[in-house]
Each structure stands twice: as structure tokens, then as C-alpha cells.
Design an enzyme around this catalytic site. Structure first.
Site, PDB file in Angstrom:
ATOM      1  N   LEU A   1       0.861  -1.188   0.000  1.00 47.41           N
ATOM      2  CA  LEU A   1       0.000   0.000   0.000  1.00 47.41           C
ATOM      3  C   LEU A   1       0.898   1.240   0.000  1.00 47.41           C
ATOM      4  O   LEU A   1       1.949   1.241   0.643  1.00 47.41           O
ATOM      5  CB  LEU A   1      -0.892   0.009   1.252  1.00 47.41           C
ATOM      6  CG  LEU A   1      -1.918  -1.129   1.341  1.00 47.41           C
ATOM      7  CD1 LEU A   1      -2.661  -1.063   2.674  1.00 47.41           C
ATOM      8  CD2 LEU A   1      -2.907  -1.067   0.180  1.00 47.41           C
TER       9      LEU A   1
ATOM     10  N   GLU B   1      -7.679   2.786   8.980  1.00 43.50           N
ATOM     11  CA  GLU B   1      -8.296   2.389   7.705  1.00 43.50           C
ATOM     12  C   GLU B   1      -8.144   0.877   7.524  1.00 43.50           C
ATOM     13  O   GLU B   1      -9.062   0.198   7.059  1.00 43.50           O
ATOM     14  CB  GLU B   1      -7.639   3.173   6.561  1.00 43.50           C
ATOM     15  CG  GLU B   1      -8.551   3.424   5.372  1.00 43.50           C
ATOM     16  CD  GLU B   1      -8.784   2.203   4.511  1.00 43.50           C
ATOM     17  OE1 GLU B   1      -9.911   2.032   4.013  1.00 43.50           O
ATOM     18  OE2 GLU B   1      -7.850   1.409   4.337  1.00 43.50           O
TER      19      GLU B   1
END
Ligand SMILES: NC(=O)c1ccc[n+]([C@@H]2O[C@H](COP(=O)([O-])OP(=O)(O)OC[C@H]3O[C@@H](n4cnc5c(N)ncnc54)[C@H](OP(=O)(O)O)[C@@H]3O)[C@@H](O)[C@H]2O)c1
Length: 187
Positions: free
Chosen positions: A24, A31
Site C-alpha cells: 500500500l 483504515e
């Protein structure tokens, strides 16, 4: 494909990026917790959800955190063989095969929801399917250097009010603002 409905979940930044070098592009702990909560929660405690992902997404998850716990992990790949994956992970050649696999007697009655968790090509194929119900889209309000991108959301999907357990206001972590959005396919 069978008629099993599924949802998709993604976090994308302003330039629609979702990944960089197999990982990511950002670190957003809350999140990630939201992702885990949404993909794990079931109404019937005797059931589990399935998470369907491409080969690169699976291997992008740190080794200690995969397979994703508390969920039936289904990996899409035409190059992996059974021995490349832990015994409790299901290997399928494509999305159609994965959804059909979930309809088999051993899984049919124990899977509550099906979540598509990436990456790009899997998201694209999923959103084009009539079986795709919702896109849970975390809108990250910043630009990041990315090499993997979220495909365009088809115009048949419309923004809807978030569920009661999805925070509606803007979140902030490490100085990065983001907001949970839900798009639903209009009938
Ligand atoms: N921000 C987010 O929410 C999010 C979510 C997921 C992933 N990511 C990031 O995205 C990156 C990985 O995604 P990616 O798009 O590069 O790869 P990916 O979709 O995870 O994996 C691609 C591989 O999956 C297999 N596959 C099977 N069916 C497919 C289909 N319909 N479409 C495409 N591939 C299919 C193929 O494996 P074979 O070559 O073995 O046949 C293909 O090479 C990583 O950086 C990851 O961290 C971000």
C-alpha cells in the site's frame, strides 16, 4: 457466473492509486482496521465471509498476517499451484471460478458475504459483473506515488448514505484526511 452477490472494498488516493511496489502507498492503521472489520463481520456467528483477491494482493500482505484471519481466503491465479499456498487457502483460476467454488456444498452454507479485495484487474472484472452490489470506497484526500490504480467506477453505481456502522465524517491519520464512501449499483 452463479447469482451470488458480492461487494468490493478499496482505498484509493486522489490520483486513483491503490498500490506501490506490491504494497500500500500509505500507512493508515484505522483504515486497515476498518477493512478488517467490514470484511470479517457476520450476522450469523456460525458463518464466515470470503475474501477474493489476486495473487499479487495476497503476497503483498505481510507473511505474518496472511491468510487474512477469520475469513475464507480465495486467491485468483493461473500460475500458482496448490503447494504454493497454505492448506486453508482456496486457489481459483478466475473470478467466475471463485464465485462458483463458493456455491459448492462444502462452502455454500458457511459463507455469509463475499468481498472482492483487489487488485486492479479483479476489481475491474468484479465491477463489470451484474453480481456486484456495492463498492466500499475509502477516498484518501491526498496524492501518492503509485504504480497500481483503481479502474473507473461504472456509471451504474451511485453514491449512497453510509451504513450506520460506517463513520460518515472525514477521518484523519498521520495528517492524511480520508472519507468512507459507499457506491451502490442502481437497479
Ligand atoms: N488500496 C487498496 O485498497 C488495495 C487493495 C488491493 C491491493 N492493493 C495493492 O495493489 C497491488 C496489487 O494489485 P495488482 O493489481 O498489481 O495485482 P492483483 O490483482 O492482486 O494480482 C494480479 C494477479 O492475479 C491473478 N488474477 C486472476 N484473475 C484475475 C483478474 N480477473 N484480473 C487480474 N488478475 C487476475 C493473476 O495471477 P497469475 O499471473 O498468477 O495468473 C494476476 O497476475 C499491491 O500494491 C497491493 O498492495 C491495494
Amino acid at each position: 457466473m452463479s447469482n451470488a452477490k458480492f461487494n468490493l472494498i478499496v482505498a484509493a488516493c486522489e490520483n486513483m492509486g491503490i498500490g506501490l511496489k506490491g504494497d500500500l502507498p500509505w500507512r493508515l492503521k484505522s483504515e486497515l482496521k476498518y477493512f478488517s472489520r467490514m470484511t470479517t463481520k457476520v450476522k450469523d456467528p456460525s458463518k464466515k465471509n470470503a475474501v477474493i483477491m489476486g495473487r499479487k494482493t495476497y503476497f503483498g500482505v505481510p507473511e505474518s498476517k496472511r491468510p487474512l484471519p477469520g475469513r475464507v481466503n480465495i486467491i485468483l491465479s493461473t500460475t500458482l499451484s496448490r503447494e504454493d499456498l497454505p492448506g486453508d487457502v482456496i486457489l481459483c483460476k478466475d473470478l467466475k471460478g471463485a464465485v462458483e467454488r463458493i456455491q459448492q456444498p462444502d462452502l455454500r452454507d458457511i459463507i455469509e458475504n463475499i468481498w472482492i479485495v483487489g487488485g486492479s484487474g479483479v476489481y475491474k472484472e468484479a465491477m463489470e459483473s451484474p453480481n456486484c452490489h456495492r463498492v466500499y470506497f475509502t477516498e484518501i484526500k491526498a496524492k501518492f506515488d503509485c504504480d497500481t490504480f483503481f479502474p473507473d467506477i461504472p456509471k451504474t453505481f451511485k453514491l449512497v448514505e453510509p451504513d450506520h456502522d460506517v463513520p460518515a465524517d472525514v477521518q484523519e491519520e498521520n495528517g492524511i484526511k480520508y472519507q468512507y464512501r459507499i457506491y451502490e449499483k442502481s437497479r
